[in-house]
Design a protein around this motif. Structure first.
Motif, mmCIF file in Angstrom:
data_model
loop_
_atom_site.group_PDB
_atom_site.id
_atom_site.type_symbol
_atom_site.label_atom_id
_atom_site.label_comp_id
_atom_site.label_asym_id
_atom_site.label_seq_id
_atom_site.Cartn_x
_atom_site.Cartn_y
_atom_site.Cartn_z
ATOM 1 N N ALA A 227 13.501 35.804 3.148
ATOM 2 C CA ALA A 227 12.397 35.881 4.108
ATOM 3 C C ALA A 227 12.830 35.460 5.500
ATOM 4 O O ALA A 227 12.275 35.955 6.498
ATOM 5 N N LYS A 228 13.794 34.582 5.611
ATOM 6 C CA LYS A 228 14.244 34.097 6.922
ATOM 7 C C LYS A 228 14.767 35.227 7.790
ATOM 8 O O LYS A 228 14.692 35.166 9.026
ATOM 9 N N ARG A 229 15.265 36.278 7.165
ATOM 10 C CA ARG A 229 15.871 37.390 7.913
ATOM 11 C C ARG A 229 14.888 38.531 8.133
ATOM 12 O O ARG A 229 15.268 39.562 8.692
ATOM 13 N N ARG A 230 13.654 38.360 7.694
ATOM 14 C CA ARG A 230 12.677 39.435 7.808
ATOM 15 C C ARG A 230 11.562 39.026 8.770
ATOM 16 O O ARG A 230 10.918 38.005 8.576
ATOM 17 N N HIS A 231 11.354 39.869 9.775
ATOM 18 C CA HIS A 231 10.359 39.540 10.799
ATOM 19 C C HIS A 231 9.297 40.619 10.955
ATOM 20 O O HIS A 231 8.461 40.543 11.849
ATOM 21 N N SER A 232 9.318 41.631 10.078
ATOM 22 C CA SER A 232 8.336 42.711 10.155
ATOM 23 C C SER A 232 7.087 42.335 9.364
ATOM 24 O O SER A 232 6.973 41.240 8.815
ATOM 25 N N ASP A 233 6.149 43.288 9.299
ATOM 26 C CA ASP A 233 4.918 43.050 8.537
ATOM 27 C C ASP A 233 5.193 43.089 7.039
ATOM 28 O O ASP A 233 6.065 43.818 6.559
ATOM 29 N N SER A 234 4.417 42.334 6.295
ATOM 30 C CA SER A 234 4.563 42.279 4.853
ATOM 31 C C SER A 234 3.844 43.453 4.212
ATOM 32 O O SER A 234 2.812 43.921 4.692
ATOM 33 N N TYR A 235 4.392 43.933 3.079
ATOM 34 C CA TYR A 235 3.795 45.059 2.375
ATOM 35 C C TYR A 235 3.115 44.644 1.063
ATOM 36 O O TYR A 235 2.626 45.488 0.333
ATOM 37 N N GLY A 236 3.088 43.366 0.759
ATOM 38 C CA GLY A 236 2.464 42.926 -0.482
ATOM 39 C C GLY A 236 2.444 41.420 -0.590
ATOM 40 O O GLY A 236 2.969 40.697 0.262
#
Length: 229
Positions: free
Chosen positions: A92-101
């Motif tokens: 999660a630390k490397r993800r900054h886009s919107d969540s899909y679930g």
């Protein structure tokens, strides 16, 4: 089967998403409460089977190893969950886009994931400590015995209430009797008559006779007996 149930309990506990503002100490307390409840349930079922159903003797010392095993199993499940959450947090630390679930974590979930990881780690540590505490194990077994006896007591009370029921002790007996008699007259007796008619036809070899099938439907009152077949 018992191991599967314990694992399922631990997984439900681990996947329970608590409010982000909840204190870590409260989260740990909740986790320990659920784990203790699951352990008591496991022990209660064992007591019901071995002691009550099979007529064995209740022995605290004999059940303490099972209490310890259950706590250690739940501790291992909590540790596995902590590892799973840690992996999710690092991704999660490397993800900054919107969540899909629900479980598609992003950087904004890192703080909450860290808290959940710490919760699982602390729950696991406390469960392992309790598994080595004889007083704690004894308490769990005694609590399970009380729960088992309460369940048996309720069943006995329910059975006695049914078998020892007296009309004069039922305040609504007259009203309920009228309803039961109406049900007997409109449903049970016509159904019995239809059943006896079918048996008689079958014995005479006329069950599938065309004339019998074309005959008008027999009625009792306003009830078409053919509808009850």
């Amino acid at each position: 089967m018992a191991d599967a149930k314990r694992g399922d309990t631990a997984r439900r506990l681990a996947s329970w998403r608590r409010p982000k503002g909840m204190k870590l100490s409260d989260m740990v307390a909740d986790g320990l409460y659920v784990a203790s409840a699951a352990t008591r349930l496991q022990l209660k079922n064992r007591i019901l089977v071995d002691v009550i159903a099979r007529g064995g003797d209740f022995d605290v010392q004999r059940l303490m190893p099972e209490a310890r095993e259950t706590l250690l199993t739940l501790a291992a499940e909590a540790e596995q969950d902590a590892q799973r959450i840690e992996s999710a947090r690092l991704r999660a630390k490397r993800r900054h886009s919107d969540s899909y679930g629900t479980h598609d974590y992003r950087s904004r979930d890192v703080r909450n994931l860290r808290k959940r990881q710490r919760q699982s780690e602390q729950v696991a540590a406390e469960l392992r400590a309790r598994a080595e505490d004889e007083n704690e194990l004894r308490t769990l077994v005694e609590d399970a015995r009380e729960a088992a006896w309460s369940e048996v007591e309720r069943n006995i009370d329910s059975t006695l209430r049914i078998e020892a029921a007296r009309p004069d002790l039922e305040p609504d007996y007259g009203k309920l009797r009228d309803a039961r008699m109406q049900s007997l007259r409109l449903i049970d007796l016509p159904r019995l008559a239809a059943h006896r008619r079918r048996n008689a036809q079958g014995a005479a070899g006329t069950l599938n006779d065309e004339k019998a099938m074309d005959a008008p439907a027999e009625k009792v009152g306003d009830v078409d007996l053919s509808e009850l077949e």
